[in-house]
Design a protein around this motif. Structure first.
Motif, PDB file in Angstrom:
ATOM      1  N   GLU A   1       0.825  -1.212   0.000  1.00  0.00           N
ATOM      2  CA  GLU A   1       0.000   0.000   0.000  1.00  0.00           C
ATOM      3  C   GLU A   1       0.862   1.267   0.000  1.00  0.00           C
ATOM      4  O   GLU A   1       0.508   2.260  -0.646  1.00  0.00           O
ATOM      5  N   LEU A   2       1.990   1.238   0.702  1.00  0.00           N
ATOM      6  CA  LEU A   2       2.873   2.420   0.671  1.00  0.00           C
ATOM      7  C   LEU A   2       3.319   2.705  -0.763  1.00  0.00           C
ATOM      8  O   LEU A   2       3.362   3.856  -1.193  1.00  0.00           O
ATOM      9  N   ILE A   3       3.650   1.642  -1.484  1.00  0.00           N
ATOM     10  CA  ILE A   3       4.126   1.822  -2.857  1.00  0.00           C
ATOM     11  C   ILE A   3       2.968   2.211  -3.781  1.00  0.00           C
ATOM     12  O   ILE A   3       3.059   3.190  -4.530  1.00  0.00           O
ATOM     13  N   ASN A   4       1.896   1.455  -3.726  1.00  0.00           N
ATOM     14  CA  ASN A   4       0.854   1.604  -4.754  1.00  0.00           C
ATOM     15  C   ASN A   4      -0.216   2.646  -4.432  1.00  0.00           C
ATOM     16  O   ASN A   4      -0.844   3.174  -5.342  1.00  0.00           O
ATOM     17  N   SER A   5      -0.422   2.941  -3.158  1.00  0.00           N
ATOM     18  CA  SER A   5      -1.442   3.950  -2.827  1.00  0.00           C
ATOM     19  C   SER A   5      -0.821   5.276  -2.407  1.00  0.00           C
ATOM     20  O   SER A   5      -1.488   6.305  -2.435  1.00  0.00           O
ATOM     21  N   TYR A   6       0.441   5.239  -1.972  1.00  0.00           N
ATOM     22  CA  TYR A   6       1.044   6.469  -1.438  1.00  0.00           C
ATOM     23  C   TYR A   6       2.308   6.897  -2.179  1.00  0.00           C
ATOM     24  O   TYR A   6       2.975   7.848  -1.772  1.00  0.00           O
ATOM     25  N   GLY A   7       2.679   6.169  -3.224  1.00  0.00           N
ATOM     26  CA  GLY A   7       3.791   6.607  -4.071  1.00  0.00           C
ATOM     27  C   GLY A   7       5.164   6.564  -3.425  1.00  0.00           C
ATOM     28  O   GLY A   7       6.080   7.286  -3.848  1.00  0.00           O
ATOM     29  N   VAL A   8       5.340   5.698  -2.433  1.00  0.00           N
ATOM     30  CA  VAL A   8       6.643   5.620  -1.758  1.00  0.00           C
ATOM     31  C   VAL A   8       7.670   4.965  -2.683  1.00  0.00           C
ATOM     32  O   VAL A   8       7.362   3.997  -3.385  1.00  0.00           O
ATOM     33  N   LYS A   9       8.878   5.518  -2.698  1.00  0.00           N
ATOM     34  CA  LYS A   9       9.914   5.074  -3.648  1.00  0.00           C
ATOM     35  C   LYS A   9      11.109   4.404  -2.977  1.00  0.00           C
ATOM     36  O   LYS A   9      11.874   3.700  -3.630  1.00  0.00           O
ATOM     37  N   THR A  10      11.328   4.692  -1.698  1.00  0.00           N
ATOM     38  CA  THR A  10      12.480   4.132  -0.994  1.00  0.00           C
ATOM     39  C   THR A  10      12.001   3.573   0.345  1.00  0.00           C
ATOM     40  O   THR A  10      11.393   4.307   1.134  1.00  0.00           O
ATOM     41  N   LEU A  11      12.278   2.272   0.579  1.00  0.00           N
ATOM     42  CA  LEU A  11      11.784   1.632   1.805  1.00  0.00           C
ATOM     43  C   LEU A  11      12.958   0.992   2.529  1.00  0.00           C
ATOM     44  O   LEU A  11      13.660   0.141   1.958  1.00  0.00           O
ATOM     45  N   ILE A  12      13.185   1.422   3.754  1.00  0.00           N
ATOM     46  CA  ILE A  12      14.328   0.892   4.503  1.00  0.00           C
ATOM     47  C   ILE A  12      13.836   0.256   5.795  1.00  0.00           C
ATOM     48  O   ILE A  12      13.343   0.940   6.703  1.00  0.00           O
ATOM     49  N   ARG A  13      13.950  -1.078   5.845  1.00  0.00           N
ATOM     50  CA  ARG A  13      13.562  -1.769   7.073  1.00  0.00           C
ATOM     51  C   ARG A  13      14.627  -1.551   8.124  1.00  0.00           C
ATOM     52  O   ARG A  13      15.830  -1.641   7.833  1.00  0.00           O
ATOM     53  N   VAL A  14      14.201  -1.240   9.340  1.00  0.00           N
ATOM     54  CA  VAL A  14      15.120  -1.172  10.478  1.00  0.00           C
ATOM     55  C   VAL A  14      14.607  -2.173  11.508  1.00  0.00           C
ATOM     56  O   VAL A  14      13.531  -2.005  12.064  1.00  0.00           O
ATOM     57  N   GLY A  15      15.373  -3.237  11.723  1.00  0.00           N
ATOM     58  CA  GLY A  15      14.875  -4.294  12.593  1.00  0.00           C
ATOM     59  C   GLY A  15      15.969  -4.949  13.402  1.00  0.00           C
ATOM     60  O   GLY A  15      17.097  -4.458  13.472  1.00  0.00           O
ATOM     61  N   THR A  16      15.593  -6.062  13.999  1.00  0.00           N
ATOM     62  CA  THR A  16      16.574  -6.867  14.717  1.00  0.00           C
ATOM     63  C   THR A  16      16.606  -8.253  14.071  1.00  0.00           C
ATOM     64  O   THR A  16      15.692  -8.619  13.334  1.00  0.00           O
ATOM     65  N   CYS A  17      17.677  -8.971  14.332  1.00  0.00           N
ATOM     66  CA  CYS A  17      17.764 -10.323  13.772  1.00  0.00           C
ATOM     67  C   CYS A  17      18.541 -11.222  14.710  1.00  0.00           C
ATOM     68  O   CYS A  17      19.257 -10.755  15.593  1.00  0.00           O
ATOM     69  N   GLY A  18      18.379 -12.525  14.500  1.00  0.00           N
ATOM     70  CA  GLY A  18      19.183 -13.515  15.189  1.00  0.00           C
ATOM     71  C   GLY A  18      20.455 -13.756  14.395  1.00  0.00           C
ATOM     72  O   GLY A  18      20.495 -13.529  13.187  1.00  0.00           O
ATOM     73  N   GLY A  19      21.521 -14.219  15.072  1.00  0.00           N
ATOM     74  CA  GLY A  19      22.805 -14.458  14.415  1.00  0.00           C
ATOM     75  C   GLY A  19      22.988 -15.917  14.066  1.00  0.00           C
ATOM     76  O   GLY A  19      22.753 -16.801  14.901  1.00  0.00           O
ATOM     77  N   LEU A  20      23.428 -16.192  12.819  1.00  0.00           N
ATOM     78  CA  LEU A  20      23.642 -17.572  12.372  1.00  0.00           C
ATOM     79  C   LEU A  20      25.109 -17.856  12.068  1.00  0.00           C
ATOM     80  O   LEU A  20      25.434 -18.914  11.549  1.00  0.00           O
ATOM     81  N   ASN A  21      25.984 -16.889  12.376  1.00  0.00           N
ATOM     82  CA  ASN A  21      27.400 -17.046  12.033  1.00  0.00           C
ATOM     83  C   ASN A  21      28.235 -16.460  13.168  1.00  0.00           C
ATOM     84  O   ASN A  21      27.957 -15.343  13.626  1.00  0.00           O
ATOM     85  N   ALA A  22      29.256 -17.209  13.591  1.00  0.00           N
ATOM     86  CA  ALA A  22      30.050 -16.796  14.752  1.00  0.00           C
ATOM     87  C   ALA A  22      30.799 -15.479  14.529  1.00  0.00           C
ATOM     88  O   ALA A  22      31.177 -14.798  15.481  1.00  0.00           O
ATOM     89  N   ARG A  23      31.023 -15.116  13.261  1.00  0.00           N
ATOM     90  CA  ARG A  23      31.712 -13.844  12.979  1.00  0.00           C
ATOM     91  C   ARG A  23      30.857 -12.641  13.365  1.00  0.00           C
ATOM     92  O   ARG A  23      31.357 -11.555  13.631  1.00  0.00           O
ATOM     93  N   VAL A  24      29.546 -12.826  13.331  1.00  0.00           N
ATOM     94  CA  VAL A  24      28.641 -11.715  13.639  1.00  0.00           C
ATOM     95  C   VAL A  24      28.385 -11.698  15.139  1.00  0.00           C
ATOM     96  O   VAL A  24      27.927 -12.683  15.709  1.00  0.00           O
ATOM     97  N   LYS A  25      28.734 -10.566  15.765  1.00  0.00           N
ATOM     98  CA  LYS A  25      28.594 -10.460  17.215  1.00  0.00           C
ATOM     99  C   LYS A  25      27.307  -9.705  17.561  1.00  0.00           C
ATOM    100  O   LYS A  25      26.836  -8.879  16.763  1.00  0.00           O
ATOM    101  N   VAL A  26      26.799  -9.975  18.747  1.00  0.00           N
ATOM    102  CA  VAL A  26      25.655  -9.230  19.239  1.00  0.00           C
ATOM    103  C   VAL A  26      25.969  -7.737  19.165  1.00  0.00           C
ATOM    104  O   VAL A  26      27.085  -7.327  19.511  1.00  0.00           O
ATOM    105  N   ARG A  27      25.032  -6.934  18.673  1.00  0.00           N
ATOM    106  CA  ARG A  27      25.139  -5.478  18.438  1.00  0.00           C
ATOM    107  C   ARG A  27      25.657  -5.134  17.045  1.00  0.00           C
ATOM    108  O   ARG A  27      25.539  -3.987  16.620  1.00  0.00           O
ATOM    109  N   ASP A  28      26.283  -6.099  16.355  1.00  0.00           N
ATOM    110  CA  ASP A  28      26.724  -5.796  14.987  1.00  0.00           C
ATOM    111  C   ASP A  28      25.493  -5.531  14.117  1.00  0.00           C
ATOM    112  O   ASP A  28      24.408  -6.041  14.387  1.00  0.00           O
ATOM    113  N   VAL A  29      25.722  -4.753  13.068  1.00  0.00           N
ATOM    114  CA  VAL A  29      24.632  -4.426  12.150  1.00  0.00           C
ATOM    115  C   VAL A  29      24.808  -5.229  10.866  1.00  0.00           C
ATOM    116  O   VAL A  29      25.902  -5.294  10.311  1.00  0.00           O
TER     117      VAL A  29
END
Ligand code: HPA
Length: 237
Positions: free
Chosen positions: A75-103
């Protein structure tokens, strides 16, 4: 107006940040935006528009999971003409190289969801981030001294797997998938379908290998860093 959004045409900026949590949307609007005005509260899935460094920008909650995100993003795209969408979220880590707090910048998003299935052919579509947004985020993160990883994210429809630890994730960790969340693949698929730009940026909050979780204090600082990064990318998109 749509069944899920009572904003008027023009109420959203062309660039929108997308947290899952409505209260995080409110926090982003109140903490980072100037003159933020509420634009949606249907189902308490809050949306706001304000300015950041003088540029108009919006924030809209998506709820959890790909079906919910898909409704708001469509709806943001098709009813409101939004062109750039950036999700800001959290995730679980599946690789030991990625530490808690890393982005994690989700360069691509694998998924177990039927939502991105091609019903007309035998293909598995590969949902990917917009390269310009990805590059801008990587450069700005580096300049800000933020620890980032760009890589393949899993957008799963399942939070509670029957199998313990990494067992529920099959071969994906062996194939370099570094994190798990529940929205990015649908976001990238819809952006591709409708010819707009999308990126998912996630702070790793719980490591599925070590069991380590982010502390409440660190969560706030990390979210601040991630939201600032997303806003800096959004206003230049
Ligand atoms: N799984 C799915 N989504 C998530 C997780 C997780 O472990 N952590 C934060 N979002």
């Amino acid at each position: 107006m749509t069944p899920h959004n009572h904003a008027q045409p023009g109420d959203y900026a062309e660039a929108v940040l997308l947290p899952g949590d409505p209260l995080r949307a409110k926090w982003i609007a109140e903490t980072f935006l100037t003159d933020a005005k509420p634009v949606n509260s249907v189902r308490n899935c809050l949306g706001f528009t304000g300015t950041y460094k003088g540029k108009r920008v919006s924030v809209q909650a998506t709820g959890m999971g790909q079906p919910s995100l898909s409704i708001y993003v469509h709806e943001l795209i098709n009813s409101y003409g939004v062109k750039t969408l950036i999700r800001v979220g959290t995730c679980g880590g599946l690789n030991a190289r990625v530490k808690v707090r890393d982005v994690i910048l989700a360069q691509a998003a694998s998924t177990d969801s039927a939502i991105v299935k091609d019903r007309f052919g035998p293909y598995n579509f590969a949902p990917i981030a917009d390269f310009g947004l990805l590059r801008a985020a990587a450069e700005k993160a580096e300049a800000a001294g933020l620890k980032i990883h760009a890589g393949n994210m899993l957008s799963s429809d399942i939070f509670y797997h029957r199998e313990p630890g990494l067992e529920g994730y099959g071969l994906l960790p062996d194939h370099g998938v570094i994190g798990v969340e529940m929205e990015a693949a649908a976001l990238y698929t819809l952006a591709a379908r409708f010819g707009v730009k999308a990126l998912a940026i996630c702070t790793m909050t719980d490591c599925l290998i070590t069991g380590e979780e982010i502390s409440a204090d660190a969560r706030q600082t990390s979210l601040t860093d991630m939201v600032t990064l997303a806003l800096e990318v959004a206003i230049e998109a």
